[in-house]
Design a protein around this motif. Structure first.
Motif, PDB file in Angstrom:
ATOM      1  N   THR A 113      -5.795  16.457  33.473  1.00  0.00           N
ATOM      2  CA  THR A 113      -7.378  16.525  33.367  1.00  0.00           C
ATOM      3  C   THR A 113      -8.026  17.772  33.210  1.00  0.00           C
ATOM      4  OG1 THR A 113      -7.399  14.586  34.525  1.00  0.00           O
ATOM      5  CG2 THR A 113      -9.477  15.334  34.264  1.00  0.00           C
ATOM      6  N   GLN A 122     -12.641  10.298  35.592  1.00  0.00           N
ATOM      7  CA  GLN A 122     -12.878  11.239  36.593  1.00  0.00           C
ATOM      8  C   GLN A 122     -14.370  11.799  36.700  1.00  0.00           C
ATOM      9  OE1 GLN A 122      -9.729  14.014  37.370  1.00  0.00           O
ATOM     10  NE2 GLN A 122     -10.988  15.488  38.492  1.00  0.00           N
ATOM     11  N   TYR A 123     -14.767  12.090  35.258  1.00  0.00           N
ATOM     12  CA  TYR A 123     -16.084  12.790  35.304  1.00  0.00           C
ATOM     13  C   TYR A 123     -17.244  12.103  34.748  1.00  0.00           C
ATOM     14  CZ  TYR A 123     -13.186  16.774  36.506  1.00  0.00           C
ATOM     15  OH  TYR A 123     -12.485  17.912  37.014  1.00  0.00           O
ATOM     16  N   LYS A 138      -8.596   9.981  31.027  1.00  0.00           N
ATOM     17  CA  LYS A 138      -8.488  10.495  32.278  1.00  0.00           C
ATOM     18  C   LYS A 138      -9.834  11.419  32.648  1.00  0.00           C
ATOM     19  CE  LYS A 138      -3.548  10.906  33.309  1.00  0.00           C
ATOM     20  NZ  LYS A 138      -3.651  10.246  34.299  1.00  0.00           N
ATOM     21  N   ARG A 139     -10.357  12.140  31.801  1.00  0.00           N
ATOM     22  CA  ARG A 139     -11.492  12.946  32.046  1.00  0.00           C
ATOM     23  C   ARG A 139     -12.662  11.840  32.264  1.00  0.00           C
ATOM     24  NH1 ARG A 139     -12.076  18.177  31.719  1.00  0.00           N
ATOM     25  NH2 ARG A 139     -14.200  18.081  31.311  1.00  0.00           N
TER      26      ARG A 139
END
Length: 346
Positions: free
Chosen positions: A201, A261-262, A257-258
């Motif tokens: 990530t 997560q964000y 994934k990014r």
């Protein structure tokens, strides 16, 4: 030698903007006849304007001591000089396509770019020594492969702008670029295998797409200069294709994934100048394939020719849509910056 006073700071890797847009105009644009034949010269002119703006700021910044000293001393970041060289090389090839009447100017730019490459060559050798001897644990990323990109762009430029150089000379430059690639790839593998404190990530850099992009421009250098055998080029193209698929699958997983997560905005829609490297590598693979197909020296089996042609029909749209996407992200970031500056002034 050094300038004094204030100056407008600019990301040193901004040459990638010219690389990414320029490679589209000498490659994938052929799949879009209207863009090429009707708007091509206008797009090339806009690229020239962008080049003047970006390289003016890069040049002024380069000659300020507080920038150039720490920049050159950074064993990884200074490799982005390769974007300056490749940007000029790509722009010159755009001129050859759309403005052949200014050949003398294009040749003058090619000569100046060659001198910049000689400076870059010394810098590359020094930094590879630093990374293998003095800074073995330095967190490297795909930018070090710009040593290959800058080197191969020079031999392509010289052969296109001047004349077909002797095969042994072209081969020597291409082999030097391959040597740089092997050195850089070894450092990258060591970084991600020997160190376990990294995440996909946050620590997989945008510039890692140059893993396949540096080989694509190497392939383009080969088929432009008629060096190496057709059989070698076939296997080389297949290698680049496999790396393209593998690296971009990693990029897709990283994007997912990014986002998780964000969120969408920070994870996917936030601009960074290094993102242009992906556009460049996409466009470069198309251009490598295109010149390989149109150069009669490089014959290939019918099945491969058909596969390439079908793939390129799809890939041209990937190149175009990715470029439009990146331009939109860039404009979004610029508008946001201008809005914040205006808000702070009030």
């Amino acid at each position: 030698m050094f300038l004094k006073g204030n100056y407008k700071t600019i990301e040193p890797a901004s040459g990638a903007i010219i690389m990414a847009n320029g490679i589209f105009l000498i490659g994938a644009v052929e799949a879009f006849p209207t863009l090429d034949q009707v708007y091509g010269k206008y797009l090339a002119f806009f690229l020239l304007v962008a080049w003047v703006i970006i390289y003016k700021d890069l040049t002024i910044q380069f000659f300020h001591r507080d920038f150039i000293i720490p920049f050159i001393q950074n064993p990884v970041h200074s490799f982005v000089i390769g974007t300056w060289i490749a940007g000029v090389s790509v722009l010159c090839n755009v001129f050859l396509r759309y403005f052949p009447e200014i050949l003398l100017l294009t040749q003058a730019m090619g000569i100046l770019n060659t001198f910049l490459w000689l400076f870059f060559l010394v810098n590359c050798i020094y930094n590879f020594k630093q990374l293998t001897v003095d800074h073995r644990d330095y967190p490297v990323h795909g930018a070090i492969l710009l040593s290959t990109v800058g080197t191969q762009s020079i031999i392509i430029l010289l052969n296109n702008v001047f004349f077909q150089f002797p095969v042994y000379f072209s081969q020597s430059i291409i082999l030097l670029g391959i040597l740089f690639y092997l050195a850089g790839a070894t450092l990258l593998v060591n970084r991600y295998i020997k160190h376990h404190d990294w995440t996909l990530t946050d620590d997989w850099a945008n510039t890692n797409c140059i893993i396949h992009g540096a080989l694509s421009i190497t392939g383009l250098a080969i088929v432009t200069t008629n060096t190496f055998t057709p059989g070698f080029v076939i296997y080389f193209w297949l290698l680049v294709f496999v790396l393209l698929v593998a690296v971009e699958l990693i990029e897709v997983i990283r994007a997912i994934k990014r986002i998780r997560q964000y969120g969408w905005n920070k994870g996917l829609f936030t601009y960074n100048v290094t993102q242009w490297s992906r556009n460049f590598t996409f466009g470069m693979f198309y251009t490598f394939s295109l010149i390989m197909q149109t150069n009669p020296f490089y014959s290939m089996p019918d099945w491969l020719f058909s596969f390439q042609r079908n793939f390129m029909d799809v890939w041209a749209w990937v190149v175009l849509l990715a470029l439009v996407w990146e331009i939109a992200i860039f404009i979004k970031a610029r508008v946001g910056t201008l809005y914040r500056e205006k808000w702070e002034m009030t």
